[in-house]
Design an enzyme around this catalytic site. Structure first.
Site, mmCIF file in Angstrom:
data_model
loop_
_atom_site.group_PDB
_atom_site.id
_atom_site.type_symbol
_atom_site.label_atom_id
_atom_site.label_comp_id
_atom_site.label_asym_id
_atom_site.label_seq_id
_atom_site.Cartn_x
_atom_site.Cartn_y
_atom_site.Cartn_z
ATOM 1 N N GLU A 91 0.890 -0.702 0.009
ATOM 2 C CA GLU A 91 -0.188 0.356 -0.005
ATOM 3 C C GLU A 91 1.056 1.194 0.192
ATOM 4 O OE1 GLU A 91 -3.380 -2.036 2.952
ATOM 5 O OE2 GLU A 91 -2.119 -0.184 3.576
ATOM 6 N N CYS A 104 2.830 8.133 1.887
ATOM 7 C CA CYS A 104 3.232 7.404 2.801
ATOM 8 C C CYS A 104 3.630 6.133 2.567
ATOM 9 C CB CYS A 104 2.480 7.502 4.008
ATOM 10 S SG CYS A 104 2.305 6.364 5.162
ATOM 11 N N CYS A 115 1.811 -5.274 16.470
ATOM 12 C CA CYS A 115 1.270 -4.713 16.955
ATOM 13 C C CYS A 115 -0.090 -5.373 17.209
ATOM 14 C CB CYS A 115 1.350 -2.944 16.704
ATOM 15 S SG CYS A 115 3.267 -2.493 16.843
ATOM 16 N N GLY A 161 5.562 -2.115 7.608
ATOM 17 C CA GLY A 161 6.405 -2.604 7.850
ATOM 18 C C GLY A 161 6.650 -1.711 9.019
ATOM 19 N N HIS A 218 2.958 3.942 22.274
ATOM 20 C CA HIS A 218 1.440 3.539 22.565
ATOM 21 C C HIS A 218 1.600 2.997 23.764
ATOM 22 C CE1 HIS A 218 1.096 4.214 18.463
ATOM 23 N NE2 HIS A 218 1.987 2.640 18.317
ATOM 24 N N ASN A 292 -7.916 3.485 14.499
ATOM 25 C CA ASN A 292 -8.425 2.939 13.532
ATOM 26 C C ASN A 292 -9.044 1.784 14.008
ATOM 27 O OD1 ASN A 292 -8.481 5.087 10.755
ATOM 28 N ND2 ASN A 292 -6.352 4.364 11.821
#
Length: 346
Positions: A91, A104, A115, A161, A218, A292
């Site tokens: 992507e 990106c 994750c 990645g 995070h 998300n």
């Protein structure tokens, strides 16, 4: 499989020209056709002899990506799913901002970091991308923007990645992007994001670049971070922070922290207070990211009020903090979502 021409530096193309009985400046002309004129066919390199164009076609590939899917958001975000030569898919996302266009890019097919809130890790790591396959994502994006009379103004290495587990290819990609005779992207307009691969952070500190470094954090402590990010068991939280302090001492540059807020997991006031304590006296910026929704994962989004409360606590403790503006929400623009859907259909 012929080597991809985007894998080669200007100096290597100059040497290739000499090895093929041509003056070195022909390598510079090839480089210019690739990055300034941005042709997608060797035959279009009209100031090269027919024989040289034929040699290029025989020895190199210029077609790195095949468009599988293109999705456009109402906010201007464009997400691509590209096919590679070996039937894998990656992507790339073009994001429109008030200051210009950001691309990106992806550095690996899949991801092994694991994750627990991310779609990129579904299916694990398949392989690293070559530098040229990363370069091709930016070149293709720029070709699309050329039609609008616009340019790529910044690059974020935040796609699928872990770039610091594909370190050499990532660094070669960066050197190609900032080359003054190529796309000539300003170093301070490029950000590389890592989950905290400690040895590579130390290595990156020695690179003497102005490229921005972002860390996916995070969580404010070891225990919670290990639950959310299994990579923390390999490179514990304290070691990551220590490597970043070394990076700052060496470079004098600010570090960005990416913090995905997950409802009821890492978004409580006590988490914000603890994080502020960890980051005290660090030259840093925290980017809060409302997580998300990924159908394959069970996490929920943090409420709007809790997001602002988390931000307030950090700010009151002297931490520079912003909330990331969401983009491409209507087209599943989070890392890995489009590829995961494609893998299901495949």
């Amino acid at each position: 499989m012929k080597p991809l021409i985007y894998d080669f530096s200007l100096e290597e193309l100059q040497q290739w020209a000499k090895d093929n009985g041509e003056p070195a400046f022909r390598g510079g002309q090839i480089f210019d056709w690739l990055y300034v004129k941005r042709v997608s066919d060797f035959e279009a390199m009209s100031n090269l002899s027919k024989g040289l164009r034929q040699k290029l076609d025989e020895q190199f590939s210029i077609a790195a990506l095949t468009e599988i899917t293109k999705m456009e958001s109402k906010d201007g975000t464009v997400k691509f799913l590209f096919g590679l030569h070996d039937d894998h898919a990656i992507e790339t996302v073009i994001m429109k901002h008030n200051y210009g266009n950001s691309v990106c890019v992806t550095t690996q097919v899949g991801c092994r970091i694991g994750c627990t809130f991310c779609a990129s890790t579904l299916g694990g790591l398949k392989r690293d991308l070559t530098a040229g396959e990363i370069v091709a994502q930016v070149v293709r994006s720029q070709q699309i923007l050329d039609a609008r009379g616009e340019r790529v103004s910044s690059i974020v290495i935040m796609g699928t990645g872990e770039p610091f587990e594909n370190y050499d290819a990532t660094m070669r990609f960066l050197r190609l992007m900032i080359h003054e005779k190529g796309l000539n992207i300003g170093q301070r307009h490029i950000t590389v994001s890592t989950s905290g691969i400690v040895p590579s952070i130390y290595k990156f500190a020695e690179e003497d670049t102005q490229i921005n470094l972002a860390i996916s954090i995070h969580a404010p402590n070891d225990k919670l971070r290990s639950k959310l990010m299994p990579v923390n068991r390999r490179y514990p939280f304290d070691d990551v922070i220590e490597s970043l302090r070394y990076y700052q001492a060496k470079t004098g540059r600010r570090v960005s922290f990416e913090y995905a807020l997950i409802g009821g997991v890492n978004d409580q006031p006590e988490h914000a207070e603890e994080l502020a304590g960890v980051l005290k006296n660090m030259l840093c910026h925290v980017n809060l990211i409302p997580v998300n929704h990924v159908p394959e994962r069970k996490y929920v989004r943090t409420s709007r009020n809790d997001i602002f409360e988390f931000q307030r606590i950090l700010a009151d403790n002297g931490v520079n903090v912003t909330i990331r503006r969401e983009q491409g929400h209507d087209i599943a623009a989070a890392c890995g979502q489009l590829r995961a859907k494609h893998m299901e259909l495949g």
